[in-house]
Design an enzyme around this catalytic site. Sequence first.
Site, PDB file in Angstrom:
ATOM      1  N   HIS A 157       0.865  -1.181   0.000  1.00  0.00           N
ATOM      2  CA  HIS A 157       0.000   0.000   0.000  1.00  0.00           C
ATOM      3  C   HIS A 157       0.900   1.228   0.000  1.00  0.00           C
ATOM      4  O   HIS A 157       1.753   1.384   0.868  1.00  0.00           O
ATOM      5  CB  HIS A 157      -0.919   0.020   1.222  1.00  0.00           C
ATOM      6  CG  HIS A 157      -1.899   1.160   1.184  1.00  0.00           C
ATOM      7  ND1 HIS A 157      -3.187   1.038   0.690  1.00  0.00           N
ATOM      8  CD2 HIS A 157      -1.768   2.460   1.562  1.00  0.00           C
ATOM      9  CE1 HIS A 157      -3.801   2.201   0.766  1.00  0.00           C
ATOM     10  NE2 HIS A 157      -2.961   3.081   1.299  1.00  0.00           N
ATOM     11  N   CYS A 158       0.689   2.110  -0.982  1.00  0.00           N
ATOM     12  CA  CYS A 158       1.529   3.305  -1.114  1.00  0.00           C
ATOM     13  C   CYS A 158       0.712   4.549  -0.782  1.00  0.00           C
ATOM     14  O   CYS A 158      -0.231   4.888  -1.505  1.00  0.00           O
ATOM     15  CB  CYS A 158       2.073   3.411  -2.539  1.00  0.00           C
ATOM     16  SG  CYS A 158       3.084   4.891  -2.812  1.00  0.00           S
ATOM     17  N   PRO A 159       1.044   5.254   0.309  1.00  0.00           N
ATOM     18  CA  PRO A 159       0.282   6.459   0.657  1.00  0.00           C
ATOM     19  C   PRO A 159       0.437   7.579  -0.370  1.00  0.00           C
ATOM     20  O   PRO A 159      -0.450   8.424  -0.498  1.00  0.00           O
ATOM     21  CB  PRO A 159       0.865   6.860   2.016  1.00  0.00           C
ATOM     22  CG  PRO A 159       2.223   6.243   2.048  1.00  0.00           C
ATOM     23  CD  PRO A 159       2.111   4.962   1.283  1.00  0.00           C
ATOM     24  N   ASN A 162      -2.197   6.969  -2.576  1.00  0.00           N
ATOM     25  CA  ASN A 162      -3.429   6.727  -1.823  1.00  0.00           C
ATOM     26  C   ASN A 162      -4.156   5.478  -2.319  1.00  0.00           C
ATOM     27  O   ASN A 162      -5.378   5.493  -2.533  1.00  0.00           O
ATOM     28  CB  ASN A 162      -4.361   7.942  -1.919  1.00  0.00           C
ATOM     29  CG  ASN A 162      -5.559   7.828  -0.975  1.00  0.00           C
ATOM     30  OD1 ASN A 162      -5.454   7.269   0.117  1.00  0.00           O
ATOM     31  ND2 ASN A 162      -6.703   8.348  -1.389  1.00  0.00           N
ATOM     32  N   ASN A 163      -3.406   4.404  -2.500  1.00  0.00           N
ATOM     33  CA  ASN A 163      -4.010   3.169  -2.985  1.00  0.00           C
ATOM     34  C   ASN A 163      -3.034   2.019  -2.804  1.00  0.00           C
ATOM     35  O   ASN A 163      -1.839   2.232  -2.598  1.00  0.00           O
ATOM     36  CB  ASN A 163      -4.378   3.293  -4.472  1.00  0.00           C
ATOM     37  CG  ASN A 163      -5.447   2.306  -4.903  1.00  0.00           C
ATOM     38  OD1 ASN A 163      -5.942   1.514  -4.100  1.00  0.00           O
ATOM     39  ND2 ASN A 163      -5.796   2.349  -6.167  1.00  0.00           N
TER      40      ASN A 163
END
Length: 306
Positions: A157-159, A162-163
Site C-alpha cells: 500500500h503506497c500512501p 493513496n491506494n
Amino acid sequence: TMQSSGHRFRDVDHHPLLAENDSYDSSSSEADMAERVWFIRDGCGMVCAIMTWLLVVYADFVVTFVMLLPSKDFWYSVINGVLFNCLAVLALSSHLRTMLTDPGAVPKGNATKEYMDNLQLKPGEVIYKCPKCCSIKPERAHHCSICKRCIRKMDHHCPWVNNCVGEKNQRFFVLFTMYIALISAHALILCGFQFFSCVRGQWTECSDFSPPVTVILMIFLCLEGFLFLTFTAVMFGTQIHSICNDETEIERLKSEKPTWERRLRWEGMKSVFGGQPSLLWINPFAGFPIRRLLLRGKKGGSEFSI
C-alpha cells in the site's frame, strides 16, 4: 473449522486454493464495481497524494518561470520546457490512474453458501476465508488494513498514490515512478546549468527574481529532485525486479514459497504491461475507458467504491 456444503471453511490470511480469475456474481459483483470510481478515503493517503501534486507543480513553476523563460536561448527554453512539461503530465496522469484504478479488490462478503456452490469444489476440499473482510481469498491475495479489502497480487500500500499497488494498477505505478524519476533528473540537470550560468553572469539577468529568491527556489528544487530521484529510481528498479521474478513485495518479505507457476522475465512484463513490447507500455492513457465514463455521465454521474 465449520462445515458448509461439504467443504471445509477456514479463517486464514494466506495460501488460498482459489484461482486468480475466480469472480463473485451478486448484487455487489465486480462488474458493478467496475462501473464506479475507485477511491480510498484515507486522510494520510489523500494528504500525501495532494503533496505529490503540489511538489510536481512547484518543480514545474521553478523550471518554467525561474530557469527557462528568462533564458536568452530560445530553443533551449522551448525544447526543455516542452520536454519537462510532457514528462510532468505523464507522471501526474500515471499517478491519477494508479490512485483511481481498482487494484484488484476481492468483493466483500462473498464467503456465502451460494458462492461456494458455484465454485463446484470437491467435497472435503479446503477453501480459505479472510476473517477481516469476510471474503474468499483468491491465490496470492492479501488483506490491506487501509483499503479494508483483500487485494489480488497485492504488492504494497503506497500512501503517495493513496491506494494499494496490485494486479490491476501495477503498470500505472511503475510508470509513475519512472516519469517522476525522469523529471527529477531533468530538473537537477537544468539546475546545474542554471547555477553555472548565474555564477558566470554574476547573477545579473539570469532570472526575473532577485538573486536570494532565485537561490532559495533552486536549492529547494535540487533537494526535492535528489530525494524524489533516489526514492523513485529505487522503487522503479524494485518493481521491475519483482515483475520479472513474478513475486510481490509482500511475498518476498514473508518468504512465501510459490504455489503458482512463475512467469519469468518477459512473460512477467507482458502480463503486467499487456501484449508485446510497444509504446503502449509507457502510455498511461492506454486502455482509458473514456467511452464508458461518457455513457455513465449521461446516466447520472459516477459512484465511489471503497
